[in-house]
Design a protein around this motif. Structure first.
Motif, PDB file in Angstrom:
ATOM      1  N   PRO A  57       0.822  -1.231   0.000  1.00  0.00           N
ATOM      2  CA  PRO A  57       0.000   0.000   0.000  1.00  0.00           C
ATOM      3  C   PRO A  57       0.850   1.273   0.000  1.00  0.00           C
ATOM      4  N   PHE A  58       1.886   1.307   0.807  1.00  0.00           N
ATOM      5  CA  PHE A  58       2.769   2.471   0.862  1.00  0.00           C
ATOM      6  C   PHE A  58       3.485   2.640  -0.474  1.00  0.00           C
ATOM      7  N   ALA A  59       4.030   1.570  -0.986  1.00  0.00           N
ATOM      8  CA  ALA A  59       4.788   1.624  -2.238  1.00  0.00           C
ATOM      9  C   ALA A  59       3.901   2.057  -3.403  1.00  0.00           C
ATOM     10  N   ARG A  60       2.681   1.564  -3.457  1.00  0.00           N
ATOM     11  CA  ARG A  60       1.784   1.924  -4.561  1.00  0.00           C
ATOM     12  C   ARG A  60       1.425   3.402  -4.547  1.00  0.00           C
ATOM     13  N   LYS A  61       1.211   3.964  -3.373  1.00  0.00           N
ATOM     14  CA  LYS A  61       0.896   5.392  -3.286  1.00  0.00           C
ATOM     15  C   LYS A  61       2.093   6.242  -3.689  1.00  0.00           C
ATOM     16  N   ILE A  62       3.284   5.849  -3.227  1.00  0.00           N
ATOM     17  CA  ILE A  62       4.494   6.573  -3.613  1.00  0.00           C
ATOM     18  C   ILE A  62       4.683   6.475  -5.127  1.00  0.00           C
ATOM     19  N   TRP A  63       4.455   5.282  -5.680  1.00  0.00           N
ATOM     20  CA  TRP A  63       4.589   5.079  -7.115  1.00  0.00           C
ATOM     21  C   TRP A  63       3.624   5.989  -7.871  1.00  0.00           C
ATOM     22  N   ALA A  64       2.372   6.067  -7.405  1.00  0.00           N
ATOM     23  CA  ALA A  64       1.369   6.907  -8.061  1.00  0.00           C
ATOM     24  C   ALA A  64       1.751   8.386  -8.000  1.00  0.00           C
ATOM     25  N   LEU A  65       2.264   8.827  -6.868  1.00  0.00           N
ATOM     26  CA  LEU A  65       2.725  10.212  -6.760  1.00  0.00           C
ATOM     27  C   LEU A  65       3.880  10.473  -7.730  1.00  0.00           C
ATOM     28  N   ALA A  66       4.773   9.501  -7.861  1.00  0.00           N
ATOM     29  CA  ALA A  66       5.887   9.644  -8.798  1.00  0.00           C
ATOM     30  C   ALA A  66       5.371   9.677 -10.236  1.00  0.00           C
ATOM     31  N   GLN A  67       4.383   8.871 -10.526  1.00  0.00           N
ATOM     32  CA  GLN A  67       3.786   8.846 -11.865  1.00  0.00           C
ATOM     33  C   GLN A  67       3.226  10.224 -12.231  1.00  0.00           C
ATOM     34  N   ALA A  68       2.706  10.932 -11.220  1.00  0.00           N
ATOM     35  CA  ALA A  68       2.155  12.273 -11.424  1.00  0.00           C
ATOM     36  C   ALA A  68       3.217  13.364 -11.248  1.00  0.00           C
ATOM     37  N   PHE A  69       4.476  12.959 -11.133  1.00  0.00           N
ATOM     38  CA  PHE A  69       5.597  13.883 -10.954  1.00  0.00           C
ATOM     39  C   PHE A  69       5.420  14.772  -9.725  1.00  0.00           C
ATOM     40  N   GLU A  70       4.907  14.201  -8.654  1.00  0.00           N
ATOM     41  CA  GLU A  70       4.680  14.928  -7.396  1.00  0.00           C
ATOM     42  C   GLU A  70       5.844  14.687  -6.439  1.00  0.00           C
ATOM     43  N   ASP A  71       7.049  15.028  -6.866  1.00  0.00           N
ATOM     44  CA  ASP A  71       8.228  14.752  -6.061  1.00  0.00           C
ATOM     45  C   ASP A  71       8.226  15.506  -4.736  1.00  0.00           C
ATOM     46  N   GLN A  72       7.668  16.703  -4.693  1.00  0.00           N
ATOM     47  CA  GLN A  72       7.623  17.450  -3.432  1.00  0.00           C
ATOM     48  C   GLN A  72       6.660  16.805  -2.439  1.00  0.00           C
ATOM     49  N   GLN A  73       5.554  16.256  -2.929  1.00  0.00           N
ATOM     50  CA  GLN A  73       4.632  15.552  -2.038  1.00  0.00           C
ATOM     51  C   GLN A  73       5.271  14.273  -1.514  1.00  0.00           C
ATOM     52  N   ILE A  74       6.005  13.589  -2.371  1.00  0.00           N
ATOM     53  CA  ILE A  74       6.719  12.384  -1.929  1.00  0.00           C
ATOM     54  C   ILE A  74       7.710  12.762  -0.837  1.00  0.00           C
ATOM     55  N   ALA A  75       8.473  13.811  -1.063  1.00  0.00           N
ATOM     56  CA  ALA A  75       9.470  14.248  -0.074  1.00  0.00           C
ATOM     57  C   ALA A  75       8.807  14.585   1.251  1.00  0.00           C
ATOM     58  N   ALA A  76       7.683  15.297   1.218  1.00  0.00           N
ATOM     59  CA  ALA A  76       6.992  15.672   2.456  1.00  0.00           C
ATOM     60  C   ALA A  76       6.478  14.449   3.195  1.00  0.00           C
ATOM     61  N   LEU A  77       5.906  13.512   2.476  1.00  0.00           N
ATOM     62  CA  LEU A  77       5.366  12.312   3.099  1.00  0.00           C
ATOM     63  C   LEU A  77       6.479  11.448   3.686  1.00  0.00           C
ATOM     64  N   VAL A  78       7.515  11.232   2.921  1.00  0.00           N
ATOM     65  CA  VAL A  78       8.632  10.410   3.386  1.00  0.00           C
ATOM     66  C   VAL A  78       9.313  11.079   4.582  1.00  0.00           C
ATOM     67  N   LYS A  79       9.462  12.397   4.531  1.00  0.00           N
ATOM     68  CA  LYS A  79      10.082  13.119   5.648  1.00  0.00           C
ATOM     69  C   LYS A  79       9.292  12.903   6.934  1.00  0.00           C
ATOM     70  N   HIS A  80       7.972  12.886   6.842  1.00  0.00           N
ATOM     71  CA  HIS A  80       7.156  12.640   8.026  1.00  0.00           C
ATOM     72  C   HIS A  80       7.514  11.298   8.659  1.00  0.00           C
ATOM     73  N   TYR A  81       7.612  10.258   7.845  1.00  0.00           N
ATOM     74  CA  TYR A  81       7.925   8.931   8.378  1.00  0.00           C
ATOM     75  C   TYR A  81       9.370   8.855   8.868  1.00  0.00           C
ATOM     76  N   LEU A  82      10.267   9.597   8.261  1.00  0.00           N
ATOM     77  CA  LEU A  82      11.649   9.629   8.740  1.00  0.00           C
ATOM     78  C   LEU A  82      11.748  10.255  10.122  1.00  0.00           C
ATOM     79  N   GLU A  83      10.872  11.197  10.414  1.00  0.00           N
ATOM     80  CA  GLU A  83      10.926  11.912  11.694  1.00  0.00           C
ATOM     81  C   GLU A  83      10.192  11.189  12.811  1.00  0.00           C
ATOM     82  N   GLN A  84       9.568  10.084  12.521  1.00  0.00           N
ATOM     83  CA  GLN A  84       8.855   9.342  13.571  1.00  0.00           C
ATOM     84  C   GLN A  84       9.807   8.482  14.360  1.00  0.00           C
TER      85      GLN A  84
END
Length: 84
Positions: A57-84
């Motif tokens: 589920p996590f990988a598919r959402k990241i993949w979909a964001l990448a497909q839409a060239f939403e690199d900043q959204q990917i960075a924000a989401l991943v950063k949240h999980y890195l800070e947990q």
């Protein structure tokens, strides 16, 4: 808040449990997102999904964001999980 909107997108309507990737993989994805390397992001999450279905589920959402060239959204989401 941006994070809440992204989390809502990540969860979608099917209420599946989201298991984030291991920290090393999150760091790699964050770096790729900051560089705008969306094709490399897709390849990375495809490999991880193939290795462990729990991350699908996590990988598919990241993949979909990448497909839409939403690199900043990917960075924000991943950063949240890195800070947990």
């Amino acid at each position: 808040m941006l994070y809440e909107a992204l989390l809502s997108l990540l969860r979608g309507d099917n209420h599946v449990e989201i298991i984030p990737l291991p920290q090393d993989d999150l760091r790699s994805l964050y770096e790729l997102a900051m560089l705008g390397k969306v094709f490399e992001i897709q390849a990375h999450v495809e490999r991880l999904e193939a290795q462990d279905e729990r991350y699908r589920p996590f990988a598919r959402k990241i993949w979909a964001l990448a497909q839409a060239f939403e690199d900043q959204q990917i960075a924000a989401l991943v950063k949240h999980y890195l800070e947990q």
